[in-house]
Scaffold this motif. Structure first.
Motif, PDB file in Angstrom:
ATOM      1  N   ASN A  23      77.510  72.568 104.103  1.00  0.00           N
ATOM      2  CA  ASN A  23      78.750  71.975 103.074  1.00  0.00           C
ATOM      3  C   ASN A  23      78.850  70.801 103.787  1.00  0.00           C
ATOM      4  O   ASN A  23      79.478  69.887 102.777  1.00  0.00           O
ATOM      5  CB  ASN A  23      79.566  72.692 103.556  1.00  0.00           C
ATOM      6  CG  ASN A  23      79.480  74.165 103.621  1.00  0.00           C
ATOM      7  OD1 ASN A  23      80.389  74.326 101.778  1.00  0.00           O
ATOM      8  ND2 ASN A  23      79.356  75.751 103.859  1.00  0.00           N
ATOM      9  N   TYR A  24      78.202  70.367 105.295  1.00  0.00           N
ATOM     10  CA  TYR A  24      78.780  68.490 104.665  1.00  0.00           C
ATOM     11  C   TYR A  24      77.552  67.915 104.485  1.00  0.00           C
ATOM     12  O   TYR A  24      78.295  66.938 103.625  1.00  0.00           O
ATOM     13  CB  TYR A  24      78.327  68.571 106.687  1.00  0.00           C
ATOM     14  CG  TYR A  24      79.581  68.995 107.752  1.00  0.00           C
ATOM     15  CD1 TYR A  24      80.785  68.512 107.194  1.00  0.00           C
ATOM     16  CD2 TYR A  24      78.892  69.730 108.376  1.00  0.00           C
ATOM     17  CE1 TYR A  24      81.752  69.403 108.031  1.00  0.00           C
ATOM     18  CE2 TYR A  24      79.762  70.222 109.152  1.00  0.00           C
ATOM     19  CZ  TYR A  24      80.960  69.847 109.151  1.00  0.00           C
ATOM     20  OH  TYR A  24      82.447  70.330 110.017  1.00  0.00           O
ATOM     21  N   LEU A  25      76.483  67.875 104.126  1.00  0.00           N
ATOM     22  CA  LEU A  25      75.600  67.281 103.574  1.00  0.00           C
ATOM     23  C   LEU A  25      76.087  67.659 102.214  1.00  0.00           C
ATOM     24  O   LEU A  25      75.758  66.310 101.350  1.00  0.00           O
ATOM     25  CB  LEU A  25      74.269  68.018 103.829  1.00  0.00           C
ATOM     26  CG  LEU A  25      73.005  67.591 103.123  1.00  0.00           C
ATOM     27  CD1 LEU A  25      72.918  66.302 102.808  1.00  0.00           C
ATOM     28  CD2 LEU A  25      71.474  67.798 103.167  1.00  0.00           C
ATOM     29  N   TYR A  26      76.088  68.075 101.053  1.00  0.00           N
ATOM     30  CA  TYR A  26      76.612  68.387 100.215  1.00  0.00           C
ATOM     31  C   TYR A  26      77.582  67.618  99.300  1.00  0.00           C
ATOM     32  O   TYR A  26      77.913  66.684  98.809  1.00  0.00           O
ATOM     33  CB  TYR A  26      77.053  69.936  99.448  1.00  0.00           C
ATOM     34  CG  TYR A  26      76.719  70.077  97.919  1.00  0.00           C
ATOM     35  CD1 TYR A  26      75.790  70.195  97.433  1.00  0.00           C
ATOM     36  CD2 TYR A  26      78.544  70.044  97.162  1.00  0.00           C
ATOM     37  CE1 TYR A  26      76.141  70.002  95.616  1.00  0.00           C
ATOM     38  CE2 TYR A  26      78.609  69.706  96.092  1.00  0.00           C
ATOM     39  CZ  TYR A  26      77.116  69.957  94.881  1.00  0.00           C
ATOM     40  OH  TYR A  26      78.024  70.569  94.006  1.00  0.00           O
ATOM     41  N   GLY A  27      78.605  67.782 100.660  1.00  0.00           N
ATOM     42  CA  GLY A  27      80.602  66.605  99.946  1.00  0.00           C
ATOM     43  C   GLY A  27      79.480  65.232 100.640  1.00  0.00           C
ATOM     44  O   GLY A  27      80.320  64.631  99.846  1.00  0.00           O
ATOM     45  N   SER A  84      82.692  76.816  99.246  1.00  0.00           N
ATOM     46  CA  SER A  84      82.965  75.555  98.735  1.00  0.00           C
ATOM     47  C   SER A  84      82.058  74.737  98.035  1.00  0.00           C
ATOM     48  O   SER A  84      81.264  75.555  99.146  1.00  0.00           O
ATOM     49  CB  SER A  84      83.979  74.363  99.356  1.00  0.00           C
ATOM     50  OG  SER A  84      83.138  73.893 101.023  1.00  0.00           O
ATOM     51  N   GLY A  85      82.295  73.589  97.574  1.00  0.00           N
ATOM     52  CA  GLY A  85      80.835  72.640  96.989  1.00  0.00           C
ATOM     53  C   GLY A  85      80.725  73.584  95.236  1.00  0.00           C
ATOM     54  O   GLY A  85      81.745  73.827  94.852  1.00  0.00           O
ATOM     55  N   GLY A  86      79.976  72.978  94.457  1.00  0.00           N
ATOM     56  CA  GLY A  86      79.827  72.959  93.299  1.00  0.00           C
ATOM     57  C   GLY A  86      80.252  71.589  92.668  1.00  0.00           C
ATOM     58  O   GLY A  86      80.419  70.323  93.148  1.00  0.00           O
ATOM     59  N   SER A  87      80.535  72.062  90.942  1.00  0.00           N
ATOM     60  CA  SER A  87      80.565  71.091  90.658  1.00  0.00           C
ATOM     61  C   SER A  87      81.865  69.699  90.688  1.00  0.00           C
ATOM     62  O   SER A  87      83.164  71.252  90.809  1.00  0.00           O
ATOM     63  CB  SER A  87      80.165  71.086  89.099  1.00  0.00           C
ATOM     64  OG  SER A  87      80.059  69.624  88.098  1.00  0.00           O
ATOM     65  N   SER A  88      82.437  69.374  90.882  1.00  0.00           N
ATOM     66  CA  SER A  88      83.512  68.425  90.464  1.00  0.00           C
ATOM     67  C   SER A  88      84.621  68.832  89.619  1.00  0.00           C
ATOM     68  O   SER A  88      85.421  69.072  89.943  1.00  0.00           O
ATOM     69  CB  SER A  88      83.696  67.298  90.536  1.00  0.00           C
ATOM     70  OG  SER A  88      82.767  66.277  90.357  1.00  0.00           O
ATOM     71  N   GLY A  89      83.197  68.897  88.240  1.00  0.00           N
ATOM     72  CA  GLY A  89      84.774  69.209  87.463  1.00  0.00           C
ATOM     73  C   GLY A  89      85.948  67.390  87.056  1.00  0.00           C
ATOM     74  O   GLY A  89      85.178  66.656  87.358  1.00  0.00           O
ATOM     75  N   GLY A 115      86.727  66.799 100.515  1.00  0.00           N
ATOM     76  CA  GLY A 115      87.560  67.570 101.586  1.00  0.00           C
ATOM     77  C   GLY A 115      87.298  69.272 101.447  1.00  0.00           C
ATOM     78  O   GLY A 115      87.103  69.435 102.921  1.00  0.00           O
ATOM     79  N   LEU A 116      86.722  69.666 100.382  1.00  0.00           N
ATOM     80  CA  LEU A 116      86.871  71.003 100.186  1.00  0.00           C
ATOM     81  C   LEU A 116      85.555  71.517 101.400  1.00  0.00           C
ATOM     82  O   LEU A 116      85.424  72.159 101.450  1.00  0.00           O
ATOM     83  CB  LEU A 116      86.893  71.046  98.929  1.00  0.00           C
ATOM     84  CG  LEU A 116      88.178  71.651  98.099  1.00  0.00           C
ATOM     85  CD1 LEU A 116      88.049  71.609  96.664  1.00  0.00           C
ATOM     86  CD2 LEU A 116      89.350  73.008  98.996  1.00  0.00           C
TER      87      LEU A 116
END
Length: 491
Positions: free
Chosen positions: A117-121, A1-6, A15-16
Protein backbone atom coordinates in the motif's frame (compact mmCIF):
# COMPACT_ATOMS: atom_id res chain seq x y z
CA UNK A 1 -7.31 0.97 -0.85
CA UNK A 2 -5.62 1.47 -4.19
CA UNK A 3 -6.68 1.07 -7.76
CA UNK A 4 -7.06 3.74 -10.42
CA UNK A 5 -7.45 7.31 -9.15
CA UNK A 6 -10.16 8.08 -11.71
CA UNK A 7 -11.48 11.57 -10.97
CA UNK A 8 -10.24 11.61 -7.39
CA UNK A 9 -7.36 13.97 -6.56
CA UNK A 10 -3.92 12.44 -6.03
CA UNK A 11 -3.56 13.63 -2.41
CA UNK A 12 -6.78 11.80 -1.52
CA UNK A 13 -5.61 8.60 -3.19
CA UNK A 14 -2.20 8.90 -1.52
CA UNK A 15 -3.95 9.30 1.83
CA UNK A 16 -6.16 6.27 1.23
CA UNK A 17 -3.18 4.08 0.41
CA UNK A 18 -1.28 5.43 3.41
CA UNK A 19 -4.30 4.66 5.61
CA UNK A 20 -4.41 1.12 4.22
CA UNK A 21 -0.72 0.68 4.98
CA UNK A 22 -1.08 2.05 8.52
CA UNK A 23 -4.07 -0.23 9.19
CA UNK A 24 -2.10 -3.31 8.13
CA UNK A 25 0.90 -2.14 10.18
CA UNK A 26 -1.33 -1.61 13.22
CA UNK A 27 -2.66 -5.15 12.91
CA UNK A 28 0.90 -6.46 12.65
CA UNK A 29 1.90 -4.51 15.78
CA UNK A 30 -1.08 -5.93 17.64
CA UNK A 31 0.01 -9.45 16.76
CA UNK A 32 3.54 -8.66 17.95
CA UNK A 33 2.14 -7.61 21.34
CA UNK A 34 0.11 -10.83 21.49
CA UNK A 35 3.30 -12.82 20.94
CA UNK A 36 5.16 -10.90 23.65
CA UNK A 37 2.36 -11.34 26.20
CA UNK A 38 1.79 -15.01 25.21
CA UNK A 39 -1.96 -14.45 24.68
CA UNK A 40 -3.68 -17.68 23.64
CA UNK A 41 -6.23 -16.15 21.27
CA UNK A 42 -5.89 -13.30 18.78
CA UNK A 43 -8.54 -10.62 19.15
CA UNK A 44 -8.05 -9.87 15.46
CA UNK A 45 -9.36 -13.25 14.37
CA UNK A 46 -12.94 -14.00 13.44
CA UNK A 47 -15.22 -15.43 16.14
CA UNK A 48 -15.75 -19.17 15.85
CA UNK A 49 -19.57 -19.06 15.90
CA UNK A 50 -21.17 -21.03 13.08
CA UNK A 51 -23.12 -18.05 11.78
CA UNK A 52 -19.93 -15.99 11.45
CA UNK A 53 -18.06 -18.82 9.74
CA UNK A 54 -20.93 -19.41 7.30
CA UNK A 55 -21.13 -15.71 6.50
CA UNK A 56 -17.40 -15.57 5.91
CA UNK A 57 -17.49 -18.56 3.56
CA UNK A 58 -20.35 -16.97 1.58
CA UNK A 59 -18.40 -13.71 1.29
CA UNK A 60 -15.31 -15.57 0.11
CA UNK A 61 -17.42 -17.28 -2.53
CA UNK A 62 -18.88 -13.96 -3.65
CA UNK A 63 -15.38 -12.47 -3.92
CA UNK A 64 -14.45 -15.29 -6.28
CA UNK A 65 -17.53 -14.65 -8.40
CA UNK A 66 -16.76 -10.94 -8.84
CA UNK A 67 -12.98 -11.47 -8.92
CA UNK A 68 -12.29 -9.20 -5.93
CA UNK A 69 -8.84 -10.52 -5.10
CA UNK A 70 -7.82 -7.95 -2.48
CA UNK A 71 -10.86 -8.25 -0.22
CA UNK A 72 -10.73 -12.03 -0.68
CA UNK A 73 -7.09 -12.02 0.48
CA UNK A 74 -7.76 -9.93 3.59
CA UNK A 75 -10.74 -12.04 4.59
CA UNK A 76 -8.90 -15.29 3.94
CA UNK A 77 -5.97 -14.18 6.09
CA UNK A 78 -8.14 -13.90 9.20
CA UNK A 79 -10.42 -16.83 8.31
CA UNK A 80 -7.62 -19.34 7.67
CA UNK A 81 -5.65 -18.49 10.80
CA UNK A 82 -8.80 -18.49 12.95
CA UNK A 83 -9.80 -21.87 11.54
CA UNK A 84 -6.34 -23.39 11.96
CA UNK A 85 -5.96 -22.25 15.59
CA UNK A 86 -9.19 -24.04 16.51
CA UNK A 87 -7.88 -27.28 15.00
CA UNK A 88 -4.61 -27.37 16.96
CA UNK A 89 -4.06 -30.59 18.85
CA UNK A 90 -1.48 -31.80 21.32
CA UNK A 91 -0.04 -30.46 24.55
CA UNK A 92 -0.48 -26.91 25.72
CA UNK A 93 3.16 -26.16 24.95
CA UNK A 94 2.80 -27.54 21.41
CA UNK A 95 -0.35 -25.46 20.86
CA UNK A 96 1.40 -22.31 21.97
CA UNK A 97 4.37 -23.04 19.69
CA UNK A 98 2.08 -23.55 16.70
CA UNK A 99 0.11 -20.42 17.52
CA UNK A 100 3.34 -18.43 17.78
CA UNK A 101 4.42 -19.67 14.34
CA UNK A 102 1.05 -18.83 12.81
CA UNK A 103 1.09 -15.36 14.33
CA UNK A 104 4.58 -14.78 13.01
CA UNK A 105 3.42 -15.82 9.52
CA UNK A 106 0.33 -13.60 9.75
CA UNK A 107 2.45 -10.69 10.95
CA UNK A 108 4.77 -11.12 7.98
CA UNK A 109 1.87 -11.16 5.52
CA UNK A 110 0.27 -8.08 7.03
CA UNK A 111 3.59 -6.21 6.76
CA UNK A 112 3.78 -7.26 3.10
CA UNK A 113 0.31 -5.79 2.55
CA UNK A 114 1.34 -2.60 4.37
CA UNK A 115 4.44 -2.35 2.19
CA UNK A 116 2.39 -2.81 -0.98
CA UNK A 117 0.00 0.00 0.00
CA UNK A 118 2.79 2.44 0.85
CA UNK A 119 4.64 1.55 -2.35
CA UNK A 120 1.56 1.87 -4.56
CA UNK A 121 0.55 5.17 -2.99
CA UNK A 122 4.04 6.64 -3.21
CA UNK A 123 4.64 5.42 -6.78
CA UNK A 124 1.37 6.70 -8.21
CA UNK A 125 0.17 9.59 -6.06
CA UNK A 126 3.02 10.92 -3.88
CA UNK A 127 6.22 10.43 -5.86
CA UNK A 128 7.96 13.45 -4.30
CA UNK A 129 6.82 12.92 -0.69
CA UNK A 130 9.68 11.53 1.47
CA UNK A 131 7.41 10.44 4.39
CA UNK A 132 5.55 7.93 2.20
CA UNK A 133 8.79 6.46 0.87
CA UNK A 134 10.21 6.36 4.40
CA UNK A 135 7.18 4.39 5.64
CA UNK A 136 7.65 2.03 2.71
CA UNK A 137 11.32 1.52 3.58
CA UNK A 138 10.60 0.99 7.29
CA UNK A 139 8.08 -1.73 6.46
CA UNK A 140 10.55 -3.42 4.10
CA UNK A 141 13.10 -3.46 6.93
CA UNK A 142 10.49 -5.05 9.22
CA UNK A 143 10.05 -7.84 6.66
CA UNK A 144 13.81 -8.39 6.76
CA UNK A 145 13.79 -8.44 10.56
CA UNK A 146 11.21 -11.21 10.54
CA UNK A 147 13.66 -13.32 8.52
CA UNK A 148 16.29 -13.17 11.25
CA UNK A 149 17.93 -9.76 10.83
CA UNK A 150 16.36 -8.17 13.89
CA UNK A 151 19.26 -8.91 16.25
CA UNK A 152 21.51 -6.05 15.25
CA UNK A 153 24.74 -5.13 17.00
CA UNK A 154 26.31 -1.94 15.70
CA UNK A 155 25.01 1.35 14.34
CA UNK A 156 24.44 0.08 10.79
CA UNK A 157 21.66 -2.49 10.49
CA UNK A 158 22.94 -3.68 7.12
CA UNK A 159 21.39 -7.16 7.30
CA UNK A 160 17.90 -5.69 7.12
CA UNK A 161 18.86 -3.95 3.87
CA UNK A 162 19.84 -7.27 2.25
CA UNK A 163 16.32 -7.37 0.86
CA UNK A 164 15.08 -6.57 -2.65
CA UNK A 165 12.05 -4.71 -1.22
CA UNK A 166 14.32 -1.93 0.08
CA UNK A 167 15.55 -0.98 -3.41
CA UNK A 168 12.62 1.06 -4.76
CA UNK A 169 12.03 3.25 -1.68
CA UNK A 170 15.77 3.89 -1.35
CA UNK A 171 16.08 4.83 -5.03
CA UNK A 172 13.29 7.37 -4.73
CA UNK A 173 14.68 8.78 -1.48
CA UNK A 174 17.99 9.29 -3.30
CA UNK A 175 16.18 10.99 -6.18
CA UNK A 176 14.46 13.38 -3.77
CA UNK A 177 17.70 14.03 -1.85
CA UNK A 178 19.53 14.91 -5.08
CA UNK A 179 16.67 17.20 -6.09
CA UNK A 180 17.10 19.03 -2.79
CA UNK A 181 20.91 19.09 -3.29
CA UNK A 182 21.51 16.91 -0.24
CA UNK A 183 24.47 15.16 -1.82
CA UNK A 184 25.88 13.63 1.36
CA UNK A 185 22.55 12.00 2.17
CA UNK A 186 22.28 10.68 -1.39
CA UNK A 187 25.72 9.07 -1.14
CA UNK A 188 24.86 7.46 2.20
CA UNK A 189 21.66 5.97 0.78
CA UNK A 190 23.46 4.77 -2.37
CA UNK A 191 25.52 2.40 -0.25
CA UNK A 192 22.34 0.82 1.12
CA UNK A 193 20.85 0.54 -2.37
CA UNK A 194 23.93 -1.48 -3.34
CA UNK A 195 23.30 -3.68 -0.29
CA UNK A 196 19.69 -4.12 -1.44
CA UNK A 197 20.82 -5.29 -4.87
CA UNK A 198 23.21 -7.76 -3.23
CA UNK A 199 20.25 -9.05 -1.22
CA UNK A 200 18.17 -9.37 -4.40
CA UNK A 201 20.88 -11.53 -6.00
CA UNK A 202 21.08 -13.70 -2.89
CA UNK A 203 17.31 -14.20 -3.07
CA UNK A 204 17.62 -15.36 -6.68
CA UNK A 205 20.44 -17.76 -5.81
CA UNK A 206 18.44 -19.14 -2.89
CA UNK A 207 15.57 -19.77 -5.31
CA UNK A 208 17.88 -21.69 -7.66
CA UNK A 209 19.28 -23.77 -4.81
CA UNK A 210 15.80 -24.52 -3.47
CA UNK A 211 14.68 -25.69 -6.91
CA UNK A 212 17.66 -27.97 -7.38
CA UNK A 213 17.63 -29.39 -3.86
CA UNK A 214 13.85 -29.80 -3.86
CA UNK A 215 13.76 -31.67 -7.14
CA UNK A 216 10.97 -29.60 -8.64
CA UNK A 217 10.96 -26.79 -11.18
CA UNK A 218 9.30 -23.92 -9.34
CA UNK A 219 8.07 -20.44 -10.14
CA UNK A 220 10.46 -17.55 -9.72
CA UNK A 221 10.65 -16.82 -6.02
CA UNK A 222 8.06 -14.31 -4.94
CA UNK A 223 5.95 -14.38 -8.10
CA UNK A 224 2.41 -15.72 -8.08
CA UNK A 225 0.78 -17.90 -10.71
CA UNK A 226 -1.76 -15.64 -12.41
CA UNK A 227 -3.23 -18.51 -14.43
CA UNK A 228 -4.95 -19.92 -11.33
CA UNK A 229 -8.37 -18.84 -10.18
CA UNK A 230 -8.62 -16.93 -6.92
CA UNK A 231 -9.80 -19.92 -4.94
CA UNK A 232 -6.86 -22.04 -6.16
CA UNK A 233 -4.14 -19.61 -5.07
CA UNK A 234 -2.23 -19.70 -1.80
CA UNK A 235 -2.28 -16.66 0.46
CA UNK A 236 1.32 -15.94 -0.55
CA UNK A 237 0.32 -15.90 -4.23
CA UNK A 238 -2.75 -13.77 -3.50
CA UNK A 239 -0.66 -11.10 -1.74
CA UNK A 240 1.86 -11.13 -4.57
CA UNK A 241 -0.71 -10.80 -7.37
CA UNK A 242 -3.35 -8.52 -5.84
CA UNK A 243 -1.13 -6.29 -3.70
CA UNK A 244 2.58 -6.29 -4.56
CA UNK A 245 2.25 -6.71 -8.33
CA UNK A 246 -0.01 -3.64 -8.58
CA UNK A 247 3.18 -1.56 -8.72
CA UNK A 248 4.77 -2.15 -12.13
CA UNK A 249 8.22 -0.99 -11.04
CA UNK A 250 8.33 -3.82 -8.48
CA UNK A 251 7.31 -6.31 -11.17
CA UNK A 252 10.05 -4.97 -13.46
CA UNK A 253 12.59 -5.30 -10.67
CA UNK A 254 11.59 -8.92 -10.13
CA UNK A 255 12.16 -9.66 -13.82
CA UNK A 256 15.69 -8.27 -13.91
CA UNK A 257 18.45 -10.76 -14.59
CA UNK A 258 21.12 -11.47 -11.99
CA UNK A 259 23.68 -9.87 -14.28
CA UNK A 260 21.57 -6.71 -14.42
CA UNK A 261 21.14 -6.67 -10.63
CA UNK A 262 24.90 -6.95 -10.09
CA UNK A 263 25.50 -4.19 -12.63
CA UNK A 264 23.03 -1.99 -10.74
CA UNK A 265 24.84 -2.79 -7.48
CA UNK A 266 28.11 -1.66 -9.03
CA UNK A 267 26.44 1.52 -10.27
CA UNK A 268 25.03 2.31 -6.83
CA UNK A 269 28.41 1.67 -5.22
CA UNK A 270 30.08 4.02 -7.68
CA UNK A 271 27.82 6.80 -6.39
CA UNK A 272 29.44 6.53 -2.95
CA UNK A 273 32.72 8.08 -1.93
CA UNK A 274 35.36 5.30 -1.83
CA UNK A 275 36.68 5.10 1.75
CA UNK A 276 40.26 6.26 2.23
CA UNK A 277 40.95 5.67 5.91
CA UNK A 278 39.30 4.15 8.95
CA UNK A 279 38.54 5.88 12.24
CA UNK A 280 37.29 4.34 15.48
CA UNK A 281 36.99 7.48 17.61
CA UNK A 282 33.52 8.43 18.79
CA UNK A 283 33.61 11.79 17.02
CA UNK A 284 34.28 10.56 13.51
CA UNK A 285 33.92 6.79 13.69
CA UNK A 286 33.32 5.44 10.20
CA UNK A 287 34.67 1.91 10.37
CA UNK A 288 31.26 0.25 9.89
CA UNK A 289 30.52 2.14 6.67
CA UNK A 290 34.06 1.44 5.39
CA UNK A 291 33.68 -2.27 6.09
CA UNK A 292 30.22 -2.30 4.50
CA UNK A 293 31.57 -0.64 1.35
CA UNK A 294 34.38 -3.20 1.06
CA UNK A 295 32.01 -6.04 1.93
CA UNK A 296 29.67 -5.09 -0.92
CA UNK A 297 32.61 -4.86 -3.32
CA UNK A 298 33.68 -8.42 -2.54
CA UNK A 299 30.11 -9.73 -2.52
CA UNK A 300 29.45 -8.40 -6.02
CA UNK A 301 32.37 -10.39 -7.42
CA UNK A 302 31.62 -13.46 -5.32
CA UNK A 303 27.92 -13.51 -6.24
CA UNK A 304 28.75 -13.00 -9.91
CA UNK A 305 30.77 -16.19 -9.87
CA UNK A 306 28.19 -18.05 -7.78
CA UNK A 307 25.40 -17.03 -10.17
CA UNK A 308 27.39 -18.44 -13.10
CA UNK A 309 27.81 -21.72 -11.24
CA UNK A 310 24.20 -22.08 -10.14
CA UNK A 311 22.76 -20.98 -13.47
CA UNK A 312 24.66 -23.84 -15.10
CA UNK A 313 23.67 -26.28 -12.34
CA UNK A 314 20.03 -25.27 -12.77
CA UNK A 315 20.29 -25.74 -16.54
CA UNK A 316 21.78 -29.22 -16.14
CA UNK A 317 19.24 -30.16 -13.50
CA UNK A 318 16.28 -29.14 -15.66
CA UNK A 319 17.75 -30.95 -18.65
CA UNK A 320 18.11 -34.08 -16.52
CA UNK A 321 14.53 -33.78 -15.33
CA UNK A 322 13.35 -33.50 -18.94
CA UNK A 323 15.26 -36.66 -19.83
CA UNK A 324 13.87 -38.56 -16.86
CA UNK A 325 10.06 -38.76 -16.92
CA UNK A 326 8.69 -38.88 -13.37
CA UNK A 327 12.26 -38.40 -12.16
CA UNK A 328 13.29 -41.99 -12.96
CA UNK A 329 14.42 -43.69 -16.13
CA UNK A 330 16.99 -46.37 -16.81
CA UNK A 331 17.75 -46.87 -13.14
CA UNK A 332 18.86 -43.26 -12.61
CA UNK A 333 17.01 -41.14 -10.08
CA UNK A 334 17.50 -37.67 -8.69
CA UNK A 335 19.92 -37.81 -5.77
CA UNK A 336 21.47 -41.15 -6.80
CA UNK A 337 24.52 -41.96 -8.84
CA UNK A 338 24.37 -43.71 -12.16
CA UNK A 339 26.13 -47.05 -12.36
CA UNK A 340 25.79 -47.36 -16.14
CA UNK A 341 28.79 -47.15 -18.45
CA UNK A 342 28.24 -44.84 -21.40
CA UNK A 343 30.09 -45.49 -24.65
CA UNK A 344 31.04 -42.76 -27.09
CA UNK A 345 31.95 -42.83 -30.73
CA UNK A 346 30.30 -44.64 -33.63
CA UNK A 347 32.81 -47.47 -33.63
CA UNK A 348 33.84 -49.94 -30.94
CA UNK A 349 36.60 -52.46 -30.86
CA UNK A 350 35.70 -56.10 -30.59
CA UNK A 351 36.92 -56.40 -27.04
CA UNK A 352 36.51 -53.00 -25.44
CA UNK A 353 34.21 -49.98 -25.42
CA UNK A 354 35.45 -46.46 -24.77
CA UNK A 355 33.96 -45.17 -21.49
CA UNK A 356 32.90 -41.56 -21.51
CA UNK A 357 33.47 -39.19 -18.62
CA UNK A 358 30.71 -39.89 -16.08
CA UNK A 359 27.77 -37.54 -16.50
CA UNK A 360 26.74 -35.88 -13.23
CA UNK A 361 23.42 -37.25 -12.04
CA UNK A 362 23.01 -35.45 -8.71
CA UNK A 363 22.91 -31.73 -7.92
CA UNK A 364 26.01 -32.15 -5.78
CA UNK A 365 27.97 -33.63 -8.69
CA UNK A 366 26.72 -30.93 -11.03
CA UNK A 367 27.82 -28.20 -8.65
CA UNK A 368 31.20 -29.81 -8.01
CA UNK A 369 32.04 -30.25 -11.70
CA UNK A 370 30.79 -26.77 -12.64
CA UNK A 371 32.66 -25.12 -9.77
CA UNK A 372 35.89 -26.95 -10.57
CA UNK A 373 35.69 -25.97 -14.23
CA UNK A 374 35.04 -22.31 -13.39
CA UNK A 375 37.87 -22.21 -10.84
CA UNK A 376 40.34 -23.68 -13.33
CA UNK A 377 39.28 -21.08 -15.90
CA UNK A 378 39.74 -18.29 -13.33
CA UNK A 379 43.21 -19.59 -12.49
CA UNK A 380 44.31 -19.93 -16.11
CA UNK A 381 43.03 -16.44 -16.90
CA UNK A 382 44.95 -14.96 -13.98
CA UNK A 383 48.07 -17.03 -14.75
CA UNK A 384 48.21 -15.88 -18.37
CA UNK A 385 47.38 -12.27 -17.64
CA UNK A 386 48.62 -10.09 -14.81
CA UNK A 387 51.80 -10.40 -12.82
CA UNK A 388 51.97 -13.39 -10.52
CA UNK A 389 52.38 -10.97 -7.61
CA UNK A 390 49.00 -9.35 -8.30
CA UNK A 391 46.84 -11.54 -6.06
CA UNK A 392 44.16 -8.84 -6.04
CA UNK A 393 43.26 -9.80 -9.62
CA UNK A 394 42.57 -13.35 -8.44
CA UNK A 395 40.85 -12.47 -5.16
CA UNK A 396 40.13 -8.87 -4.01
CA UNK A 397 42.27 -7.72 -1.09
CA UNK A 398 40.40 -4.53 -0.15
CA UNK A 399 38.17 -6.17 2.48
CA UNK A 400 41.04 -8.13 4.01
CA UNK A 401 43.18 -5.00 4.25
CA UNK A 402 40.30 -3.00 5.77
CA UNK A 403 39.77 -5.63 8.48
CA UNK A 404 43.49 -5.68 9.24
CA UNK A 405 43.66 -1.88 9.38
CA UNK A 406 40.70 -1.68 11.73
CA UNK A 407 42.08 -4.41 13.96
CA UNK A 408 45.39 -2.57 14.23
CA UNK A 409 43.60 0.58 15.45
CA UNK A 410 41.88 -1.21 18.33
CA UNK A 411 43.61 -1.47 21.71
CA UNK A 412 44.69 -4.95 22.80
CA UNK A 413 42.32 -6.78 25.13
CA UNK A 414 44.13 -6.33 28.43
CA UNK A 415 43.56 -4.82 31.86
CA UNK A 416 43.19 -1.33 30.37
CA UNK A 417 40.53 -2.13 27.80
CA UNK A 418 38.59 -4.86 26.06
CA UNK A 419 38.35 -4.90 22.27
CA UNK A 420 36.34 -8.14 22.12
CA UNK A 421 33.23 -6.06 21.39
CA UNK A 422 34.64 -5.57 17.91
CA UNK A 423 34.01 -9.19 16.88
CA UNK A 424 30.35 -9.04 17.96
CA UNK A 425 29.36 -6.30 15.49
CA UNK A 426 27.20 -7.65 12.66
CA UNK A 427 29.15 -6.16 9.78
CA UNK A 428 32.45 -7.36 11.27
CA UNK A 429 31.10 -10.89 11.61
CA UNK A 430 29.83 -10.85 8.02
CA UNK A 431 33.20 -9.57 6.83
CA UNK A 432 34.91 -12.49 8.55
CA UNK A 433 32.49 -14.89 6.84
CA UNK A 434 33.24 -13.25 3.50
CA UNK A 435 36.99 -13.54 4.10
CA UNK A 436 36.55 -17.21 4.94
CA UNK A 437 34.72 -17.72 1.62
CA UNK A 438 37.62 -16.03 -0.19
CA UNK A 439 40.15 -18.30 1.53
CA UNK A 440 38.09 -21.40 0.73
CA UNK A 441 37.82 -20.32 -2.90
CA UNK A 442 41.58 -19.86 -3.25
CA UNK A 443 42.14 -23.23 -1.56
CA UNK A 444 39.67 -24.95 -3.91
CA UNK A 445 41.38 -23.31 -6.90
CA UNK A 446 44.75 -24.70 -5.74
CA UNK A 447 43.30 -28.17 -5.14
CA UNK A 448 41.50 -28.24 -8.50
CA UNK A 449 44.61 -27.11 -10.36
CA UNK A 450 46.80 -29.63 -8.58
CA UNK A 451 44.40 -32.47 -9.41
CA UNK A 452 44.34 -31.37 -13.04
CA UNK A 453 48.15 -31.40 -13.16
CA UNK A 454 48.28 -34.86 -11.62
CA UNK A 455 45.88 -36.21 -14.26
CA UNK A 456 47.75 -34.70 -17.20
CA UNK A 457 50.82 -36.56 -18.40
CA UNK A 458 53.04 -33.90 -19.94
CA UNK A 459 56.76 -33.49 -20.24
CA UNK A 460 56.57 -30.04 -18.66
CA UNK A 461 57.22 -29.89 -14.94
CA UNK A 462 54.08 -28.38 -13.35
CA UNK A 463 55.41 -28.33 -9.79
CA UNK A 464 56.21 -24.62 -9.94
CA UNK A 465 52.68 -23.80 -11.13
CA UNK A 466 51.19 -25.89 -8.32
CA UNK A 467 53.44 -24.12 -5.83
CA UNK A 468 52.28 -20.79 -7.23
CA UNK A 469 48.64 -21.78 -6.70
CA UNK A 470 49.26 -22.63 -3.06
CA UNK A 471 51.42 -19.53 -2.76
CA UNK A 472 48.37 -17.43 -3.68
CA UNK A 473 46.50 -18.97 -0.73
CA UNK A 474 49.39 -18.24 1.61
CA UNK A 475 49.77 -14.70 0.28
CA UNK A 476 46.12 -13.95 1.10
CA UNK A 477 46.10 -15.62 4.52
CA UNK A 478 49.50 -14.69 5.95
CA UNK A 479 48.72 -10.99 6.70
CA UNK A 480 45.60 -12.08 8.59
CA UNK A 481 47.59 -14.59 10.64
CA UNK A 482 50.38 -12.08 11.30
CA UNK A 483 47.87 -9.46 12.43
CA UNK A 484 46.18 -11.94 14.76
CA UNK A 485 49.50 -13.03 16.28
CA UNK A 486 50.56 -9.40 16.76
CA UNK A 487 47.38 -8.73 18.72
CA UNK A 488 48.00 -11.74 20.93
CA UNK A 489 51.63 -10.78 21.51
CA UNK A 490 50.58 -7.26 22.53
CA UNK A 491 48.39 -8.51 25.39
Amino acid sequence: SGGSSGTFPSPMMAGLNAAGGMAASACSSCIAKCKESNVDDLLLLLPKEKSVVDSCEQTLQRCQEVNDGRFYTLLKLAFDVSKSTSDDEGTLEKKRTLQYQKRHELQQRLNAIAYSNYLYGASHFATDQPPMWKRCLDTALLLSDQHGASLNIGSINHRSYLNSLTILPLQNMIRIAKGNEKWKRAKELSLFVAVGYVGAVKERLDGMKDEVSGGDVVLTKGRGDGSKKIGQQSVHELIQIYFLDRTQSLVDLGQKSIESLLHSAEGALSECNPPTSISTTDADANFESVLLYRYVQVQIQYLGEESTIWTEVQRQFRAMKNRLPDGNEGGISVGEKSTATVSIGAKKTKSTAVAAKPTPTTPEEMESQTRTKLYIEAWNEWRSGASNDDIDALSPLALRDAVIELSSLLPPADLHGDSSWFTTIDIVQDCYVSLKLQVNRLREIAISFQKQCNKKKTEKDMSQDVALAWGAVLSFVSPLITNHLDKIAAR
